[in-house]
Design an enzyme around this catalytic site. Structure first.
Site, mmCIF file in Angstrom:
data_model
loop_
_atom_site.group_PDB
_atom_site.id
_atom_site.type_symbol
_atom_site.label_atom_id
_atom_site.label_comp_id
_atom_site.label_asym_id
_atom_site.label_seq_id
_atom_site.Cartn_x
_atom_site.Cartn_y
_atom_site.Cartn_z
ATOM 1 N N SER A 98 0.830 -1.204 0.000
ATOM 2 C CA SER A 98 0.000 0.000 0.000
ATOM 3 C C SER A 98 0.865 1.254 0.000
ATOM 4 C CB SER A 98 -0.971 -0.039 1.182
ATOM 5 O OG SER A 98 -1.934 0.985 1.076
ATOM 6 N N ASP A 227 -9.169 -5.142 -5.664
ATOM 7 C CA ASP A 227 -8.675 -4.196 -4.649
ATOM 8 C C ASP A 227 -9.421 -2.872 -4.832
ATOM 9 O OD1 ASP A 227 -7.243 -2.395 -3.058
ATOM 10 O OD2 ASP A 227 -5.324 -3.354 -3.484
ATOM 11 N N HIS A 256 -7.272 -5.692 -0.995
ATOM 12 C CA HIS A 256 -6.104 -4.972 -0.490
ATOM 13 C C HIS A 256 -5.360 -5.809 0.551
ATOM 14 C CE1 HIS A 256 -3.993 -1.231 -0.775
ATOM 15 N NE2 HIS A 256 -4.100 -0.942 0.500
#
Length: 292
Positions: A98, A227, A256
Site C-alpha cells: 500500500s 482491490d 487490499h
C-alpha cells in the site's frame, strides 16, 4: 528491543529482525496504520527458510515513537533508508504494501539503489489513486475529503466498516476469521491519530508517475483483481507499465489485504523473487571468476 534513530530528526524507530544474520535480506514496509506484525504470514516462513527478514514500524506506528512531525513522503523515505544504513544492509529486497510502496520508491529515487537489488510492490497505491493532472481518472478529491471526515470522527467505526472491503470477503476464497479482523483493527488503532492523518495526506497527494521510470532494479508488482482501496487499473497495472524492469502478478479475487487472504501465494511469489536474485548473484560471481 531493536531501535534506530531517524537520520532526519532522531525519532526512535522500531524494527523486527528475524532469520539468519547472513541470509539474503528482505526489508518489509507495512501499510497505512499497521506495523511490522502485518507481515507475519510472510516473515515467519521466509525467516525459517533462511532469509533475513527485517520489518520496520514507521514513525507514529507500532512500537516507534509518537511524534508530531515527519509525516511527509521524503521524511518517511529517509527513515527507511536510515534503517538500511543502520544495519549496513547490502543486496536487499525492499517489499512494500500500500503506502509502503511509495516509501520504497521514494527511498530509491532519493538515495539510489546501492544497497538494494530488487523491489516488490504489493497492493500498492503507487503511482497514485486520487485525481490529478497525471491521473485524470483517479478518485474524486471531494470523496477523499468526505472519507477523511468520517475517519477523524470515529476511527474504530471506520476500520470496522471497511474491513470486509479491505479483505474482499465477498469474493470466493477470501476467508478471514472475525478474530483476525479484530486483531488487525486493534493494530491499526495503535497508530496515533496524528500519524494516521499524516499518512492519509501522503496518499491523497501521491503522484509517482515521474519517479517509477527511474527505478533501476527488477520490480515485482503484486496486486489483487478486486482491490477497491488501490484499484488495479489505477495502480498495479500503471506501475508495471512505468517501471522499466517490472513483472505484474494479479491475484484473482484478491483485495487490499491479500497478505492475509492470499498469504501462501504471496509468500511463495516473494520467495521465488528472492531466489531469482540469489541466482543472479551466483551467476555474476561465477562469470567474474571465469573472466579472471
Amino acid at each position: 528491543m531493536p531501535y534506530f534513530e531517524s537520520p532526519v530528526d532522531g525519532t526512535r524507530l522500531y524494527y523486527a529482525d528475524h532469520g539468519p544474520a547472513d541470509g539474503p535480506v528482505a526489508v518489509f514496509v507495512a501499510s497505512s496504520y499497521l506495523g511490522h506484525e502485518m507481515w507475519e504470514y510472510q516473515t515467519l516462513p521466509l525467516a525459517e527458510a533462511g532469509y533475513r527478514c527485517v520489518a520496520v514500524d514507521r514513525r507514529g506506528h507500532g512500537r516507534s515513537d509518537d511524534v508530531w512531525s515527519g509525516y511527509d513522503l521524503d521524511t518517511l523515505a529517509d527513515d527507511l533508508n536510515g534503517l538500511l544504513d543502520h544495519l549496513d544492509l547490502r543486496g536487499a529486497t525492499l517489499i512494500g504494501h500500500s503506502v509502503g510502496t511509495a516509501e520504497v520508491v521514494r527511498s530509491l529515487t532519493r538515495h539510489g539503489s546501492a544497497r538494494v537489488d530488487r523491489v516488490a510492490l504489493v497492493a500498492g497505491v503507487s503511482p497514485g489513486v486520487v485525481r490529478s493532472p497525471n491521473l485524470p481518472e483517479g478518485i474524486d478529491p471531494a470523496a477523499v475529503r468526505a472519507d477523511d471526515e468520517l475517519f477523524r470522527r470515529d476511527r474504530p467505526a471506520w476500520f470496522n466498516a471497511t474491513a470486509d472491503d479491505f479483505f474482499a470477503v465477498q469474493r470466493p476464497g477470501n476467508d478471514v476469521s472475525p478474530a483476525y479482523v479484530h486483531h488487525l483493527i486493534d493494530r491499526c488503532l495503535v497508530a496515533t491519530p496524528r500519524a494516521s492523518d499524516g499518512i492519509r495526506a501522503v496518499v491523497a497527494a501521491l503522484d509517482l508517475t515521474e519517479e517509477l521510470p527511474a527505478l533501476d532494479v527488477p520490480v515485482l508488482v503484486v496486486h489483487g483483481s478486486h482491490d477497491v482501496f488501490a484499484p488495479l487499473a489505477l495502480t498495479g497495472e500503471r506501475a508495471a507499465l512505468l517501471v522499466p524492469d517490472a513483472v505484474l502478478k494479479v491475484y484473482e479475487n484478491g483485495g487490499h489485504g491479500l497478505f492475509a487472504t492470499h498469504a501462501g501465494l504471496l509468500t511463495a511469489d516473494l520467495r521465488e523473487f528472492l531466489e531469482s536474485g540469489r541466482a543472479s548473484d551466483t551467476a555474476a560471481r561465477q562469470a567474474a571468476v571465469a573472466g579472471r
